[in-house]
Design a protein around this motif. Sequence first.
Motif, PDB file in Angstrom:
ATOM      1  N   LYS A 320      45.843   7.497  31.794  1.00  0.00           N
ATOM      2  CA  LYS A 320      44.853   8.147  32.656  1.00  0.00           C
ATOM      3  C   LYS A 320      45.491   8.625  33.960  1.00  0.00           C
ATOM      4  O   LYS A 320      45.126   9.669  34.501  1.00  0.00           O
ATOM      5  N   ARG A 321      46.444   7.855  34.463  1.00  0.00           N
ATOM      6  CA  ARG A 321      47.148   8.267  35.680  1.00  0.00           C
ATOM      7  C   ARG A 321      47.955   9.538  35.446  1.00  0.00           C
ATOM      8  O   ARG A 321      47.999  10.428  36.302  1.00  0.00           O
ATOM      9  N   ILE A 322      48.591   9.621  34.279  1.00  0.00           N
ATOM     10  CA  ILE A 322      49.353  10.823  33.954  1.00  0.00           C
ATOM     11  C   ILE A 322      48.417  12.024  33.803  1.00  0.00           C
ATOM     12  O   ILE A 322      48.710  13.133  34.282  1.00  0.00           O
ATOM     13  N   GLU A 323      47.281  11.820  33.147  1.00  0.00           N
ATOM     14  CA  GLU A 323      46.303  12.909  33.005  1.00  0.00           C
ATOM     15  C   GLU A 323      45.822  13.381  34.372  1.00  0.00           C
ATOM     16  O   GLU A 323      45.680  14.589  34.611  1.00  0.00           O
ATOM     17  N   GLU A 324      45.572  12.438  35.264  1.00  0.00           N
ATOM     18  CA  GLU A 324      45.147  12.797  36.618  1.00  0.00           C
ATOM     19  C   GLU A 324      46.262  13.534  37.362  1.00  0.00           C
ATOM     20  O   GLU A 324      46.010  14.513  38.086  1.00  0.00           O
ATOM     21  N   PHE A 325      47.484  13.088  37.160  1.00  0.00           N
ATOM     22  CA  PHE A 325      48.628  13.757  37.789  1.00  0.00           C
ATOM     23  C   PHE A 325      48.753  15.205  37.305  1.00  0.00           C
ATOM     24  O   PHE A 325      48.914  16.128  38.109  1.00  0.00           O
ATOM     25  N   LEU A 326      48.661  15.411  36.009  1.00  0.00           N
ATOM     26  CA  LEU A 326      48.768  16.767  35.448  1.00  0.00           C
ATOM     27  C   LEU A 326      47.639  17.653  35.943  1.00  0.00           C
ATOM     28  O   LEU A 326      47.836  18.857  36.185  1.00  0.00           O
ATOM     29  N   ASN A 327      46.474  17.072  36.105  1.00  0.00           N
ATOM     30  CA  ASN A 327      45.343  17.846  36.614  1.00  0.00           C
ATOM     31  C   ASN A 327      45.570  18.256  38.069  1.00  0.00           C
ATOM     32  O   ASN A 327      45.279  19.391  38.465  1.00  0.00           O
TER      33      ASN A 327
END
Length: 373
Positions: A320-327
């Motif tokens: 989820k942290r990576i998804e938030e980072f990519l966003n």
Amino acid sequence: MLFLSGVFLAFFLAFLLITKKNKSAADLLLSAWLLAVGLNLAGHYMLLTNQYTYYPSFVFFGFSLPLVYGPFLYLYIKRQTSPKPFSWKYLLHFVPLIVCNLLFLSFYMAPFTERVEIFKHHGREFETEMFLKLYSIYLSGIVYVVLSFSALYRFRKNMVQQFSNTEKINFNWLLYLIIWIAVIWGLVLFTEQVNVIYGAVTIFILWLGYFGIKQVQVFNQSASVLVGSPVNSDLIFENNNEEEAIVLTEKKYQKSSLTEENIDDIHVRLINLLNREKPFINPNLTLNELATMLNAHPNYLSQVINSKEGKNFYELINEKRIEEFLNRISQPESRQYTLLSIAFECGFNSKTSFNRNFKKYTGVTPSEYQKTP
């Protein structure tokens, strides 16, 4: 003088721990351990200097104290790796010390001159009791080193089910502590040079006191991770293959009372919470904290994550942290910030953790991803 300095050092360090502000149960265990080691070393010093003729009972009792080295090691490891409160059943670990001294009750009750004579003749008339005490000490050392290593191994193995960041959980010091005791017991088992053994104990006191006072608990009162020395996280994530993981997960939850409907309900609420409130941006988020937000039992939440997501807690939160980072990096206003600063805002607490999880999720490193058109 080496042994005498070790005695004073043990008592001094125990005093520092007892008078330490905000001391924990682990600090009290360590101070009691130091006192026991100091008394044991004092007995050896008094034997070498023939002072046992003044205090035969004290010296004799001191020689039974190696029976508590192992229990103190094990309980200290347990206290440092578990938020559970002290239980009185832990006192059962010290029963062998009591039993051992009860075997010599007739010695303690003998006239003073007779006790001195028994010492001068190396325990004459107590040969069987001395034999039992010696091998009890051998057995205690071996058993508790194994138990302590097992407790630390289980903690390390289960960290990913409890914590979203593991880089700053310090269990290296606890591992070194076990190794120290194992070395001392190795000397006890394989050398007859008593002075060498107690010399190693003296050095151990110095090491134990210095690093023990500096260490912090793995858990504080809110069960958050406290900062220690960095750990080689690559060693932590040597997981089994997927088939083994599935088998282990199914076996673990065979007796769970959760129904499929309960599982689906918790899972829906979990996903909504992660998407809406984004609790994963807290770098010290734990399974217990997330379970509290969902009003669910931590064990049930862990089961839901494992069964519905096919991941452990650590993997889900960092994904989820990576998804938030990519966003975030897709937003024009993020261009003025470095990738690492954005990663920290998304909940990562180290560059190593960010890079490892980013590559696991995307297949490329952050710098390689940045170069992608």
